[in-house]
Design a protein around this motif. Structure first.
Motif, PDB file in Angstrom:
ATOM      1  N   PRO A 144      12.105  -5.562  14.038  1.00 36.99           N
ATOM      2  CA  PRO A 144      10.964  -4.874  14.355  1.00 36.99           C
ATOM      3  C   PRO A 144      11.152  -3.208  15.383  1.00 36.99           C
ATOM      4  O   PRO A 144      10.631  -4.717  16.549  1.00 36.99           O
ATOM      5  CB  PRO A 144      10.070  -5.586  14.245  1.00 36.99           C
ATOM      6  N   GLU A 176       5.538   0.036  21.016  1.00 32.57           N
ATOM      7  CA  GLU A 176       5.554  -0.581  19.906  1.00 32.57           C
ATOM      8  C   GLU A 176       4.761  -1.887  20.553  1.00 32.57           C
ATOM      9  O   GLU A 176       3.769  -2.543  19.793  1.00 32.57           O
ATOM     10  CB  GLU A 176       7.853  -1.811  20.114  1.00 32.57           C
ATOM     11  N   HIS A 191       4.938  -4.993  11.277  1.00 34.82           N
ATOM     12  CA  HIS A 191       5.933  -4.172  11.646  1.00 34.82           C
ATOM     13  C   HIS A 191       6.665  -2.832  11.147  1.00 34.82           C
ATOM     14  O   HIS A 191       6.489  -2.521  11.932  1.00 34.82           O
ATOM     15  CB  HIS A 191       6.141  -4.940  12.869  1.00 34.82           C
ATOM     16  N   TYR A 195       6.381   1.078  11.385  1.00 38.10           N
ATOM     17  CA  TYR A 195       7.690   1.526  11.876  1.00 38.10           C
ATOM     18  C   TYR A 195       8.737   2.434  11.153  1.00 38.10           C
ATOM     19  O   TYR A 195       8.866   3.360  11.998  1.00 38.10           O
ATOM     20  CB  TYR A 195       8.610   1.047  13.308  1.00 38.10           C
TER      21      TYR A 195
END
Length: 229
Positions: A144, A176, A191, A195
């Motif tokens: 992540p 983030e 995540h 991303y």
DNA sequence: ACCCAGGGTCATA
DNA sequence: TATGACCATGGG
């Protein structure tokens, strides 16, 4: 206007991207090095050359392996990756990276490291800077980590969301923290999935506007595009 | 003919 | 810490 709303807009326009365009994690890592400051279309040629082992017709024997690249003479590797530019620099970086990669025990051994350690480890390799390391983290190791690139800084500073002088690390951390935000609790895999899509969508958008209006000075990557507003 | 591309390192101040 | 030189091809 939030990082998430922009993400939604991009996703609505372009749909899921399912990056990175490669067959294996190792191919992702090679591509990450080859694409440094270089158009992806040029990288594709080099990857194809490596897969073909430099031959023009079958039978091919792929040189796209850590062992092959480690042992290939610099000169010969330079020829294979000639199309992606900086071929001397990149031949050195690729050989350097592959030697290290084998020394570390390959993908599975590296993949046993926790995220912070693995990132530090990748960054310690000469020729692997923040973006290249994070490409590898996210798209090869499924960690992540949000990938920041030149587009990210340009788009979001022009939208007035970040200071254009912001450094790599602060920008990555901000993404983030703010992208998903307190919206909901997510596990690492979720995540990673977000991303993955976000960075891919930014790149796809860049290619799209630049293809539609080449060097027009009007898209969000150049001046005042309102698509993302 | 010019501009840009999914950066990074190294030398210098 | 911050800037500059350098690396090099291919497409618009």
């Amino acid at each position: 206007m939030t990082l998430f709303s922009i993400y939604q807009k991009l996703f609505a326009q372009y749909g899921p991207q399912q990056w990175w365009p490669a067959d294996t994690p190792f191919e992702v890592m090679v591509g990450a090095i080859l694409t440094q400051n270089t158009a992806w279309t040029n990288v594709e040629k080099s990857i194809a050359q490596l897969k073909r082992g430099g031959h023009m017709c079958p039978p091919y024997e792929s040189l796209l392996t850590p062992g092959a690249i480690d042992q290939l003479p610099h000169e010969q590797l330079g020829e294979l990756i000639h199309a992606s530019g900086y071929f001397n620099v990149k031949a050195t970086r690729l050989k350097n990276f592959c030697h290290w990669y084998l020394e570390q025990g390959g993908f599975d051994a590296l993949n046993r490291l926790d995220t912070a350690s693995l990132r530090r480890h990748l960054l310690s390799v000469n020729g692997v800077g923040p973006e290249t390391a994070d490409d590898m983290m996210l798209y090869a190791f499924n960690r992540p980590i949000f990938v920041v690139d030149a587009y990210t800084r340009r788009i979001f500073s022009r939208l007035g969301i970040v200071d254009d002088a912001i450094k790599y690390e602060p920008l990555r951390e901000r993404f983030e923290l703010e992208f998903i935000g307190k919206r909901k609790r997510m596990n690492d895999d979720e995540h990673v999935a977000h991303y993955n899509e976000y960075h891919a969508l930014i790149v796809v958008h860049a290619k799209d506007v630049c293809r539609t209006k080449p060097q027009c000075g009007q898209c969000c990557l150049r001046r005042q595009c309102d698509f993302l507003k």
